[in-house]
Scaffold this motif. Sequence first.
Motif, PDB file in Angstrom:
ATOM      1  N   UNK A 171       0.798  -1.221   0.000  1.00  8.90           N
ATOM      2  CA  UNK A 171       0.000   0.000   0.000  1.00  8.90           C
ATOM      3  C   UNK A 171       0.834   1.277   0.000  1.00  8.90           C
ATOM      4  N   UNK A 172       2.145   1.150   0.244  1.00  3.68           N
ATOM      5  CA  UNK A 172       3.023   2.330   0.263  1.00  3.68           C
ATOM      6  C   UNK A 172       4.069   2.270  -0.853  1.00  3.68           C
ATOM      7  N   UNK A 173       4.527   1.088  -1.188  1.00  3.86           N
ATOM      8  CA  UNK A 173       5.570   0.927  -2.204  1.00  3.86           C
ATOM      9  C   UNK A 173       4.952   0.340  -3.478  1.00  3.86           C
ATOM     10  N   UNK A 174       5.517   0.720  -4.618  1.00  3.47           N
ATOM     11  CA  UNK A 174       5.082   0.187  -5.898  1.00  3.47           C
ATOM     12  C   UNK A 174       6.304  -0.193  -6.727  1.00  3.47           C
ATOM     13  N   UNK A 175       6.324  -1.432  -7.210  1.00  3.26           N
ATOM     14  CA  UNK A 175       7.412  -1.898  -8.058  1.00  3.26           C
ATOM     15  C   UNK A 175       6.943  -1.882  -9.509  1.00  3.26           C
ATOM     16  N   UNK A 176       7.856  -1.546 -10.402  1.00  2.00           N
ATOM     17  CA  UNK A 176       7.527  -1.536 -11.829  1.00  2.00           C
ATOM     18  C   UNK A 176       8.791  -1.845 -12.623  1.00  2.00           C
ATOM     19  N   UNK A 177       8.615  -2.147 -13.906  1.00  2.00           N
ATOM     20  CA  UNK A 177       9.776  -2.445 -14.724  1.00  2.00           C
ATOM     21  C   UNK A 177       9.627  -1.800 -16.081  1.00  2.00           C
TER      22      UNK A 177
END
Length: 125
Positions: A66-72
């Motif tokens: 809910x606080x961190x978002x991972x993407x590539x």
Amino acid sequence: QVQLVESGGGLVQSGGSLRLSCQLIGTNLDHYTIGWFRQAPGKEREGVSCISSYDGTTYYADYVKGRFTISRDNAKNTVYLQMNSLKPEDTAVYYCATDPVCLGKGSTWSARNHWGQGTQVTVSS
């Protein structure tokens, strides 16, 4: 030779944001699942987030959900970790790694192959 290079760490106040980058050098990112891990002083390393190479499925440890978002971005050979609402307990050296095992609690996650050198994140209260 496969290398991982993290960047984007720094000092931020509680409630602030940072975006970490993990660049893969020497091979194509689209072959790899990537995980973010962290280690605070005097503590064991723990998992933070992972993103699958197959379909982009993401995984988060409970303490960052809910606080961190991972993407590539495969075209840039880079994985990102957007960190919002940072807390002092998020202070750690953050590492990215290839081929993580992101099952169960974040404290049990591991990675088998390549690791970056880490980037320091410090959150002041």
